[in-house]
Motif scaffolding. Structure first.
Motif, PDB file in Angstrom:
ATOM      1  N   MET A   1       0.846  -1.260  -0.148  1.00 29.24           N
ATOM      2  CA  MET A   1       0.153   0.003   0.073  1.00 29.24           C
ATOM      3  C   MET A   1       0.669   1.291  -0.101  1.00 29.24           C
ATOM      4  SD  MET A   1      -3.120  -0.833   0.295  1.00 29.24           S
ATOM      5  CE  MET A   1      -4.248  -2.468   0.875  1.00 29.24           C
ATOM      6  N   TYR A   2       0.506   2.306  -0.824  1.00 26.62           N
ATOM      7  CA  TYR A   2       1.347   3.379  -0.986  1.00 26.62           C
ATOM      8  C   TYR A   2       0.400   4.568  -0.728  1.00 26.62           C
ATOM      9  CZ  TYR A   2       4.815  -0.033  -2.736  1.00 26.62           C
ATOM     10  OH  TYR A   2       5.609  -1.343  -2.906  1.00 26.62           O
ATOM     11  N   GLU A   3       0.587   5.391   0.234  1.00 26.82           N
ATOM     12  CA  GLU A   3      -0.008   6.719   0.031  1.00 26.82           C
ATOM     13  C   GLU A   3       0.422   7.690  -1.082  1.00 26.82           C
ATOM     14  OE1 GLU A   3      -0.349   8.355   3.925  1.00 26.82           O
ATOM     15  OE2 GLU A   3      -1.900   6.964   4.601  1.00 26.82           O
ATOM     16  N   ILE A   4      -0.580   8.474  -1.346  1.00 27.33           N
ATOM     17  CA  ILE A   4      -0.351   9.486  -2.507  1.00 27.33           C
ATOM     18  C   ILE A   4      -0.311  10.982  -1.976  1.00 27.33           C
ATOM     19  CG2 ILE A   4      -1.064  10.407  -4.644  1.00 27.33           C
ATOM     20  CD1 ILE A   4      -2.511   7.691  -5.216  1.00 27.33           C
ATOM     21  N   GLU A   5       0.725  11.810  -2.268  1.00 27.06           N
ATOM     22  CA  GLU A   5       0.922  13.194  -2.183  1.00 27.06           C
ATOM     23  C   GLU A   5       1.017  13.714  -3.663  1.00 27.06           C
ATOM     24  OE1 GLU A   5       3.822  13.910   0.599  1.00 27.06           O
ATOM     25  OE2 GLU A   5       3.010  12.497   2.006  1.00 27.06           O
ATOM     26  N   GLN A   6       0.250  14.875  -3.807  1.00 25.77           N
ATOM     27  CA  GLN A   6       0.291  15.431  -4.992  1.00 25.77           C
ATOM     28  C   GLN A   6       0.098  16.969  -5.562  1.00 25.77           C
ATOM     29  OE1 GLN A   6      -4.480  14.395  -6.224  1.00 25.77           O
ATOM     30  NE2 GLN A   6      -2.662  13.020  -7.096  1.00 25.77           N
ATOM     31  N   VAL A   7       0.373  17.464  -6.566  1.00 32.13           N
ATOM     32  CA  VAL A   7       0.352  18.524  -6.878  1.00 32.13           C
ATOM     33  C   VAL A   7      -0.983  19.036  -7.885  1.00 32.13           C
ATOM     34  CG1 VAL A   7       1.246  20.976  -7.611  1.00 32.13           C
ATOM     35  CG2 VAL A   7       2.569  19.265  -6.164  1.00 32.13           C
ATOM     36  N   VAL A   8      -2.148  19.646  -7.539  1.00 35.81           N
ATOM     37  CA  VAL A   8      -2.947  19.635  -8.639  1.00 35.81           C
ATOM     38  C   VAL A   8      -3.129  21.190  -8.903  1.00 35.81           C
ATOM     39  CG1 VAL A   8      -3.982  17.686  -7.384  1.00 35.81           C
ATOM     40  CG2 VAL A   8      -4.838  20.080  -6.654  1.00 35.81           C
TER      41      VAL A   8
ATOM     42  N   ALA B   1      -1.961  23.537  -5.887  1.00 41.82           N
ATOM     43  CA  ALA B   1      -2.408  23.221  -4.700  1.00 41.82           C
ATOM     44  C   ALA B   1      -1.612  21.687  -4.346  1.00 41.82           C
ATOM     45  CB  ALA B   1      -3.868  23.073  -4.572  1.00 41.82           C
ATOM     46  N   TYR B   2      -0.926  21.895  -3.316  1.00 42.63           N
ATOM     47  CA  TYR B   2      -0.293  20.547  -2.617  1.00 42.63           C
ATOM     48  C   TYR B   2      -1.453  19.808  -1.610  1.00 42.63           C
ATOM     49  CZ  TYR B   2       2.800  17.568  -0.060  1.00 42.63           C
ATOM     50  OH  TYR B   2       3.468  16.587   0.716  1.00 42.63           O
ATOM     51  N   ALA B   3      -1.457  18.628  -1.985  1.00 40.14           N
ATOM     52  CA  ALA B   3      -2.533  17.978  -1.126  1.00 40.14           C
ATOM     53  C   ALA B   3      -2.106  16.315  -1.051  1.00 40.14           C
ATOM     54  CB  ALA B   3      -3.775  17.987  -1.631  1.00 40.14           C
ATOM     55  N   LYS B   4      -2.772  15.533  -0.036  1.00 38.70           N
ATOM     56  CA  LYS B   4      -2.823  14.229  -0.197  1.00 38.70           C
ATOM     57  C   LYS B   4      -4.240  13.846  -0.800  1.00 38.70           C
ATOM     58  CE  LYS B   4      -0.335  12.918   4.037  1.00 38.70           C
ATOM     59  NZ  LYS B   4      -0.308  12.169   5.087  1.00 38.70           N
ATOM     60  N   ALA B   5      -4.069  12.878  -1.902  1.00 40.86           N
ATOM     61  CA  ALA B   5      -5.008  12.557  -2.843  1.00 40.86           C
ATOM     62  C   ALA B   5      -6.213  12.166  -2.199  1.00 40.86           C
ATOM     63  CB  ALA B   5      -4.471  11.713  -3.714  1.00 40.86           C
ATOM     64  N   PRO B   6      -7.562  12.503  -2.304  1.00 48.98           N
ATOM     65  CA  PRO B   6      -8.776  11.989  -1.725  1.00 48.98           C
ATOM     66  C   PRO B   6      -9.263  10.831  -2.516  1.00 48.98           C
ATOM     67  CG  PRO B   6      -9.287  13.947  -2.779  1.00 48.98           C
ATOM     68  CD  PRO B   6      -7.749  13.784  -2.616  1.00 48.98           C
ATOM     69  N   PRO B   7      -9.722   9.639  -2.091  1.00 47.83           N
ATOM     70  CA  PRO B   7      -9.943   9.588  -0.689  1.00 47.83           C
ATOM     71  C   PRO B   7      -8.781   8.357  -0.298  1.00 47.83           C
ATOM     72  CG  PRO B   7     -11.279   8.137  -1.846  1.00 47.83           C
ATOM     73  CD  PRO B   7     -10.474   8.990  -2.914  1.00 47.83           C
ATOM     74  N   ILE B   8      -7.541   8.958   0.193  1.00 45.12           N
ATOM     75  CA  ILE B   8      -6.538   8.091   0.237  1.00 45.12           C
ATOM     76  C   ILE B   8      -6.577   7.026   1.497  1.00 45.12           C
ATOM     77  CG2 ILE B   8      -5.366   9.742   2.165  1.00 45.12           C
ATOM     78  CD1 ILE B   8      -2.787   9.109   0.221  1.00 45.12           C
ATOM     79  N   GLU B   9      -7.649   7.270   2.319  1.00 43.58           N
ATOM     80  CA  GLU B   9      -7.701   6.326   3.642  1.00 43.58           C
ATOM     81  C   GLU B   9      -8.431   5.258   3.159  1.00 43.58           C
ATOM     82  OE1 GLU B   9      -7.151  10.468   5.059  1.00 43.58           O
ATOM     83  OE2 GLU B   9      -8.599   9.453   3.712  1.00 43.58           O
ATOM     84  N   SER B  10      -9.326   5.126   2.143  1.00 45.38           N
ATOM     85  CA  SER B  10      -9.855   4.111   1.606  1.00 45.38           C
ATOM     86  C   SER B  10      -9.177   3.617   0.239  1.00 45.38           C
ATOM     87  CB  SER B  10     -11.279   4.536   1.134  1.00 45.38           C
ATOM     88  OG  SER B  10     -11.371   5.193   0.211  1.00 45.38           O
TER      89      SER B  10
END
Length: 363
Positions: A1-8, A25-34
């Motif tokens: 499992m790899y979480e995602i951080e991205q620039v949109v 905008a820099y953010a963790k990609a939704p819905p990263i938890e699921s």
């Protein structure tokens, strides 16, 4: 499992406004938890090492490519609001369930590159990633985004197919935007191809000094030079035979005024007009167009993507020159995925010397 951080892409600047950091905008990609990344059969997960930011990307910020970059409309599309941006990128495989790739392989996106601005990227099997086999490039992967990638390839092929440099003919070459990624490469490559004098134009004294250190015979700071035409004449007393154009606008018009009979313009970029919606290459004023016509100056659209068959040989030649110390460049490095938008805006404002890249992570 790899979480995602991205620039949109958070907002569009509008066709005629300069881009700003607020557009990104820099953010963790939704819905990263699921739904975190999970590698499945035929897929690869790569950790991003470096990203490239380039002037052509300005057109992708609009809701359609527009007139200025219409020549690229068959190859690229506008970025979508709220979605991660993409461009040149290089990474390392951290998990593979795809034949031909193993953990630790250095990979890059297909030429010219559509690597998402993310820390971890899931690539399906249909994406034709390129595995890097050259040992030197595996140790220096950022070069795949600069001198040994699209930047260097554009400069080399552009000069070969549009510049018509003849060794021993002592041709004078002028490069605008000479301290930028393509400019730095073009000036050195012109010498390696056998040109005579190479003159560069830059926007700061520091940049002028740098290109002289690289072997340019002369450098002109266009921001402090009050008479560009006289400055060009003094450095090019026998006229100009080849012009590698990265900027367009008034600088290019002054260069074209001094071009010799049957000379050549390599139209690489027109960064002075990327916040406008005008054709590429920029239309010349009637007076300068008359000079270009009278002198039989060739000034045709150049698009490296139309010469894909030449890319492998060009990359091999560039890599050899770099390894031999014949081709050099500085990199302006922004550190951290969250600074990718900032790096792009800085590059568009001339804040870089050499290739502007973003270091996302270590090997």
């Amino acid at each position: 499992m790899y979480e995602i951080e991205q620039v949109v892409l958070q907002s569009r600047p509008g066709k005629t406004n300069p881009p700003s950091e607020e557009n990104f905008a820099y953010a963790k990609a939704p819905p990263i938890e699921s739904q975190p990344i999970e590698c499945k059969d035929g897929e690869i997960v790569a950790k991003t090492l470096y990203l490239s930011v380039d002037p052509y990307m300005r057109g992708r910020m609009n809701d359609h490519i527009g007139t200025t970059l219409s020549h690229l409309s068959s190859y690229i599309e506008p970025w979508s609001l709220g979605e991660p941006l993409s461009g040149g990128g290089v990474g390392v495989v951290v998990e593979s369930k795809c034949d031909g790739f193993v953990k630790g392989d250095i990979v890059q996106a297909p030429f010219p590159g559509f690597w998402p601005w993310q820390n971890n990227v899931l690539f399906p099997s249909e994406v034709e990633l390129t595995k890097v086999d050259n040992a030197y490039l595996k140790e220096h992967p950022s070069l795949l985004l600069g001198l040994c990638g699209l930047t260097g390839v554009t400069s080399l092929i552009g000069l070969e197919v549009k510049g018509h440099i003849v060794p021993g003919k002592n041709q004078t070459v002028v490069v605008s935007g000479a301290a930028g990624a393509c400019g730095v490469a073009a000036g050195q490559i012109a010498k390696l191809l056998g040109s005579g004098k190479v003159v560069g134009t830059c926007g700061t004294d520091e940049k002028c000094q740098y290109i002289r250190e690289l072997g340019f015979d002369a450098a002109i700071n266009y921001k402090t030079t009050t008479d560009m035409r006289s400055a060009l004449k003094s450095h090019c007393p026998d006229g100009i035979d080849v012009y590698f154009d990265n900027v367009g606008g008034t600088i290019s018009e002054e260069v074209i005024r001094l071009m010799n009979k049957d000379s050549h313009v390599v139209v690489c970029g027109q960064i002075s007009s990327y916040n406008k919606d005008i054709p590429f290459p920029n239309p010349l004023s009637p007076e300068v167009q008359e000079i270009a016509t009278k002198q039989n100056v060739t000034r045709e659209l150049f698009l490296v993507l139309r010469y894909n068959d030449r890319v492998p040989e060009a990359m091999q030649k560039l890599t050899q020159w770099v390894q031999e110390g014949k081709l050099k460049s500085r990199e302006t490095v922004a550190v951290g995925l969250e600074n990718t938008g900032k790096a792009f805006v800085s590059m568009m404002n001339g804040g870089n010397i050499g290739k502007q890249i973003v270091k996302v992570s270590d090997h």
